[in-house]
Write a protein that holds these residues in place. Sequence first.
Motif, PDB file in Angstrom:
ATOM      1  N   VAL A 128       0.862  -1.177   0.000  1.00 35.99           N
ATOM      2  CA  VAL A 128       0.000   0.000   0.000  1.00 35.99           C
ATOM      3  C   VAL A 128       0.898   1.227   0.000  1.00 35.99           C
ATOM      4  N   GLU A 129       0.641   2.140  -0.929  1.00 31.02           N
ATOM      5  CA  GLU A 129       1.441   3.377  -1.018  1.00 31.02           C
ATOM      6  C   GLU A 129       0.635   4.586  -0.545  1.00 31.02           C
ATOM      7  N   LYS A 130      -0.681   4.533  -0.784  1.00 30.73           N
ATOM      8  CA  LYS A 130      -1.522   5.697  -0.455  1.00 30.73           C
ATOM      9  C   LYS A 130      -2.449   5.362   0.699  1.00 30.73           C
ATOM     10  N   PHE A 131      -2.343   6.171   1.757  1.00 30.78           N
ATOM     11  CA  PHE A 131      -3.187   5.971   2.932  1.00 30.78           C
ATOM     12  C   PHE A 131      -4.374   6.935   2.840  1.00 30.78           C
ATOM     13  N   ASP A 132      -5.192   6.698   1.831  1.00 28.83           N
ATOM     14  CA  ASP A 132      -6.271   7.639   1.516  1.00 28.83           C
ATOM     15  C   ASP A 132      -7.644   7.039   1.824  1.00 28.83           C
ATOM     16  N   TRP A 133      -8.686   7.721   1.368  1.00 23.25           N
ATOM     17  CA  TRP A 133     -10.041   7.300   1.677  1.00 23.25           C
ATOM     18  C   TRP A 133     -10.349   5.924   1.097  1.00 23.25           C
ATOM     19  N   ARG A 134      -9.675   5.560  -0.015  1.00 20.45           N
ATOM     20  CA  ARG A 134      -9.934   4.247  -0.608  1.00 20.45           C
ATOM     21  C   ARG A 134      -9.476   3.134   0.332  1.00 20.45           C
ATOM     22  N   LEU A 135      -8.312   3.346   0.953  1.00 21.79           N
ATOM     23  CA  LEU A 135      -7.803   2.370   1.924  1.00 21.79           C
ATOM     24  C   LEU A 135      -8.740   2.295   3.131  1.00 21.79           C
ATOM     25  N   HIS A 136      -9.186   3.455   3.594  1.00 17.80           N
ATOM     26  CA  HIS A 136     -10.065   3.486   4.764  1.00 17.80           C
ATOM     27  C   HIS A 136     -11.383   2.790   4.485  1.00 17.80           C
ATOM     28  N   LYS A 137     -11.889   2.979   3.282  1.00 14.82           N
ATOM     29  CA  LYS A 137     -13.143   2.312   2.881  1.00 14.82           C
ATOM     30  C   LYS A 137     -12.935   0.798   2.832  1.00 14.82           C
ATOM     31  N   LEU A 138     -11.789   0.373   2.270  1.00 18.14           N
ATOM     32  CA  LEU A 138     -11.477  -1.056   2.208  1.00 18.14           C
ATOM     33  C   LEU A 138     -11.412  -1.640   3.623  1.00 18.14           C
ATOM     34  N   LEU A 139     -10.706  -0.949   4.524  1.00 17.44           N
ATOM     35  CA  LEU A 139     -10.571  -1.434   5.904  1.00 17.44           C
ATOM     36  C   LEU A 139     -11.935  -1.498   6.609  1.00 17.44           C
ATOM     37  N   ASP A 140     -12.759  -0.485   6.401  1.00 14.44           N
ATOM     38  CA  ASP A 140     -14.091  -0.474   7.017  1.00 14.44           C
ATOM     39  C   ASP A 140     -14.939  -1.631   6.486  1.00 14.44           C
ATOM     40  N   ASP A 141     -14.889  -1.835   5.177  1.00 17.48           N
ATOM     41  CA  ASP A 141     -15.668  -2.921   4.569  1.00 17.48           C
ATOM     42  C   ASP A 141     -15.156  -4.286   5.024  1.00 17.48           C
ATOM     43  N   MET A 142     -13.823  -4.410   5.117  1.00 15.43           N
ATOM     44  CA  MET A 142     -13.250  -5.691   5.556  1.00 15.43           C
ATOM     45  C   MET A 142     -13.647  -5.988   6.997  1.00 15.43           C
ATOM     46  N   ARG A 143     -13.660  -4.947   7.833  1.00 17.11           N
ATOM     47  CA  ARG A 143     -14.058  -5.139   9.234  1.00 17.11           C
ATOM     48  C   ARG A 143     -15.501  -5.638   9.319  1.00 17.11           C
ATOM     49  N   GLU A 144     -16.372  -5.010   8.539  1.00 19.87           N
ATOM     50  CA  GLU A 144     -17.779  -5.411   8.529  1.00 19.87           C
ATOM     51  C   GLU A 144     -17.927  -6.860   8.030  1.00 19.87           C
ATOM     52  N   THR A 145     -17.152  -7.186   6.991  1.00 21.13           N
ATOM     53  CA  THR A 145     -17.213  -8.529   6.399  1.00 21.13           C
ATOM     54  C   THR A 145     -16.686  -9.579   7.375  1.00 21.13           C
ATOM     55  N   LEU A 146     -15.602  -9.237   8.091  1.00 19.00           N
ATOM     56  CA  LEU A 146     -15.013 -10.164   9.069  1.00 19.00           C
ATOM     57  C   LEU A 146     -15.999 -10.442  10.205  1.00 19.00           C
ATOM     58  N   ILE A 147     -16.621  -9.393  10.707  1.00 16.61           N
ATOM     59  CA  ILE A 147     -17.582  -9.554  11.810  1.00 16.61           C
ATOM     60  C   ILE A 147     -18.776 -10.380  11.328  1.00 16.61           C
ATOM     61  N   ASP A 148     -19.257 -10.076  10.133  1.00 17.41           N
ATOM     62  CA  ASP A 148     -20.423 -10.772   9.578  1.00 17.41           C
ATOM     63  C   ASP A 148     -20.166 -12.263   9.395  1.00 17.41           C
TER      64      ASP A 148
END
Length: 158
Positions: free
Chosen positions: A21-41
């Motif tokens: 990962v080179e850019k710590f931008d909103w796309r990364l944050h969205k991916l992390l948020d979605d992954m967290r939701e998916t992991l919990i689900d």
Amino acid sequence: MGLRKILTDKEPALHKVCKKVEKFDWRLHKLLDDMRETLIDSNGVGLAAPQVGILRRVVLVDTGEEIIELVNPELLETDGEQVGAEGCLSVPGKYGLVKRPYYAKVRAQDRFGAWYEAEGEEIVARCFCHELDHLDGVLYTQVMERYLTEEELNADEE
Ligand SMILES: [Zn+2]
């Protein structure tokens, strides 16, 4: 926020080496948020970005206390060993017998790019190793001793 589809082991994305990962931008944050939701689900212990089709070095690990985000993680130190049952959300319904270090220490970046260290024993160490393997296109089925039998799985549930 949104749930992402978890790919299964036939998908080529699970067998590729992921990019840093080179850019710590909103796309990364969205991916992390979605992954967290998916992991919990999915009631998982860990999830790697290639499991949702993104070939970047990003994983989540549930330490039992919290879900931590590891961007560009590296294994720093391991100690001891453990042999036990291991499963993967991308290999549904199966478990294998896998040897892993008993203790593992990693370094990774957080969602803003700051480096930190994390360590764990038993299931957490197992999870660090399992998820980091995903980033190099390696599934536990490639490093396991064998699949667990129905009898062994049923015995574990009792
Ligand atoms: Zn997995």
